[in-house]
Design a protein around this motif. Structure first.
Motif, PDB file in Angstrom:
ATOM      1  N   ALA A  94       0.687  -1.356   0.036  1.00 31.89           N
ATOM      2  CA  ALA A  94      -0.083  -0.026  -0.138  1.00 31.89           C
ATOM      3  C   ALA A  94       0.791   1.018  -0.071  1.00 31.89           C
ATOM      4  CB  ALA A  94      -0.924  -0.058   1.343  1.00 31.89           C
ATOM      5  N   GLY A  95       2.041   1.215  -1.021  1.00 33.14           N
ATOM      6  CA  GLY A  95       2.921   2.451  -0.829  1.00 33.14           C
ATOM      7  C   GLY A  95       3.501   2.740   0.411  1.00 33.14           C
ATOM      8  N   GLY A  96       3.732   1.753   1.254  1.00 34.64           N
ATOM      9  CA  GLY A  96       4.312   1.893   2.671  1.00 34.64           C
ATOM     10  C   GLY A  96       3.486   2.645   3.792  1.00 34.64           C
ATOM     11  N   MET A  97       2.248   2.551   3.540  1.00 33.59           N
ATOM     12  CA  MET A  97       1.345   3.136   4.433  1.00 33.59           C
ATOM     13  C   MET A  97       1.243   2.448   6.018  1.00 33.59           C
ATOM     14  SD  MET A  97      -2.825   3.082   3.919  1.00 33.59           S
ATOM     15  CE  MET A  97      -4.018   3.583   5.221  1.00 33.59           C
ATOM     16  N   TYR A  98       1.428   1.231   5.956  1.00 33.17           N
ATOM     17  CA  TYR A  98       1.484   0.177   7.066  1.00 33.17           C
ATOM     18  C   TYR A  98       3.179  -0.146   7.582  1.00 33.17           C
ATOM     19  CZ  TYR A  98      -3.154  -0.016   5.788  1.00 33.17           C
ATOM     20  OH  TYR A  98      -4.634   0.035   5.558  1.00 33.17           O
ATOM     21  N   ALA A  99       3.810  -0.152   6.785  1.00 32.99           N
ATOM     22  CA  ALA A  99       5.207  -0.192   6.659  1.00 32.99           C
ATOM     23  C   ALA A  99       6.024   0.955   7.592  1.00 32.99           C
ATOM     24  CB  ALA A  99       6.187  -0.703   5.500  1.00 32.99           C
TER      25      ALA A  99
END
Length: 279
Positions: A94-99
Motif C-alpha cells: 500500500a505504498g508504505g502506508m503500514y510499513a
C-alpha cells in the motif's frame, strides 16, 4: 545501513544480517494481511499485524491504533531476531502506508537500521524477487531499547496548542476527510483547528515509489512556509499514515517533526473538543 528507504535491488543484495517484516493490512479487512502473507511473502519475512503487533490496547478514548507498550513490542521484536546491528526492512502493498508505522516504532525504541521497501511487494516482484509460503526461521535475541529517535506529543499538548500555538499540526488524511466529508472511519468528520493538510499519498509518484528526496524537500518546505521542523507535529486518523509523512520528511533530510499518535480518532472521541471543517 539503510535508515529511510531501500530499493528492491538493494534488498536483494543484502547479506544475512537482515530481518524482513511483512506489514500488509487493510483498514476495512483486518484478516487481509495475514491471508496475503500466507499466500506468498518475501522469503524469511515475519508477519506483523497492525492491530495486534503494531498497536496497543484501545480503551475507547485513545484512538483506533494507540501506541503499543514499548517493552512488549521490544520482546516481540527480539523474538524475531532483531539485535542492535540488525538491518530491518518493512514492506507492505500500500505504498508504505503500514510499513512506515513499523519503521517509526523501531525508531521510537531507538533502533536506527530500519528502512521501508520502496514500492513494497510490487516492486520486489517487478525486480524479479520471488514470494514463497515457507515459515521463517526465528533466531530469538534480546532487543536492546536505546534512546528514542522519535518523540511524541500528547492530547494535552494538542489542546494547549489551541490556546498558545507552539507548533504546526500537519494532518496526513485525504483532503475530503480532512474537510469533514465522506468520513467512514471515525464517528466525527473534520480536523483539529489550525491543522494543515498533507495527504500522505502525495509523497509518492504515480509508479508507487517515493518521490526524490529533493522533490519532497521542496514540497514540504513550501507547505511548512518557514516553520521550524522541531515545531511540526504530524497526525492523521489514528497515528498510522502520519508515520508515512515522517518517513518522507526524513528521506528529504528534514529532521525533527514529532508524532501525535492518538491523532483524529483520539481527538474526536470527546464531543467537547473543537472541530474544524473545510480545507
Amino acid at each position: 545501513m539503510f535508515t529511510t528507504l531501500i530499493s528492491a535491488a538493494e534488498l536483494q543484495q543484502l547479506g544475512n544480517n537482515v530481518v524482513v517484516l511483512d506489514c500488509r493490512f487493510r483498514l476495512n479487512d483486518a484478516d487481509y494481511g495475514r491471508a496475503a502473507y500466507d499466500a506468498g511473502h518475501i522469503t524469511g519475512a515475519h508477519y506483523l499485524h497492525l492491530d495486534y503487533h503494531l498497536s496497543g490496547t484501545k480503551n475507547g478514548n485513545n484512538g483506533r491504533h494507540p501506541l503499543p507498550e514499548g517493552q512488549r513490542l521490544a520482546v516481540n521484536l527480539g523474538s524475531l531476531g532483531i539485535a542492535p546491528d540488525t538491518q530491518v526492512v518493512a514492506y507492505d502493498d500500500a505504498g508504505g502506508m503500514y510499513a512506515a508505522r513499523a519503521w517509526w516504532l523501531l525508531r521510537w525504541l531507538g533502533h536506527e537500521s530500519v528502512a521501508v521497501l520502496d514500492g513494497g511487494v510490487q516492486a520486489w516482484q517487478q525486480a524479479g524477487g520471488v514470494l514463497d509460503q515457507s515459515d521463517p526461521e526465528r533466531n530469538a535475541t534480546r532487543f536492546s531499547m536505546a534512546p528514542a529517535r522519535e518523540s511524541v506529543v500528547t492530547l494535552d499538548d494538542i489542546s494547549a496548542n489551541l490556546c498558545t500555538p507552539q507548533f504546526l499540526l500537519v494532518d496526513a488524511r485525504a483532503p475530503d476527510r480532512f474537510a469533514g466529508e465522506n468520513e467512514t472511519m471515525d464517528p466525527v468528520g473534520g480536523h483539529i483547528p489550525g491543522a494543515k493538510n498533507r495527504f500522505f499519498m502525495l509523497n509518492l509518484n504515480e509508479d508507487g515509489l517515493f518521490k526524490s528526496a529533493q522533490q519532497l524537500r521542496e514540497e514540504w518546505l513550501a507547505l511548512l512556509d518557514g516553520q521550524p521542523l522541531d515545531e511540526v507535529v504530524l497526525s492523521c486518523g489514528s497515528g498510522v499514515t502520519a508515520c508515512h509523512n515522517k518517513l518522507a520528511l526524513e528521506h528529504a533530510g528534514l529532521h525533527g517533526a514529532r508524532l501525535y499518535a492518538g491523532s483524529w480518532s483520539e481527538w474526536c472521541s470527546d464531543s467537547s473538543r473543537p472541530v474544524a471543517t473545510g480545507a
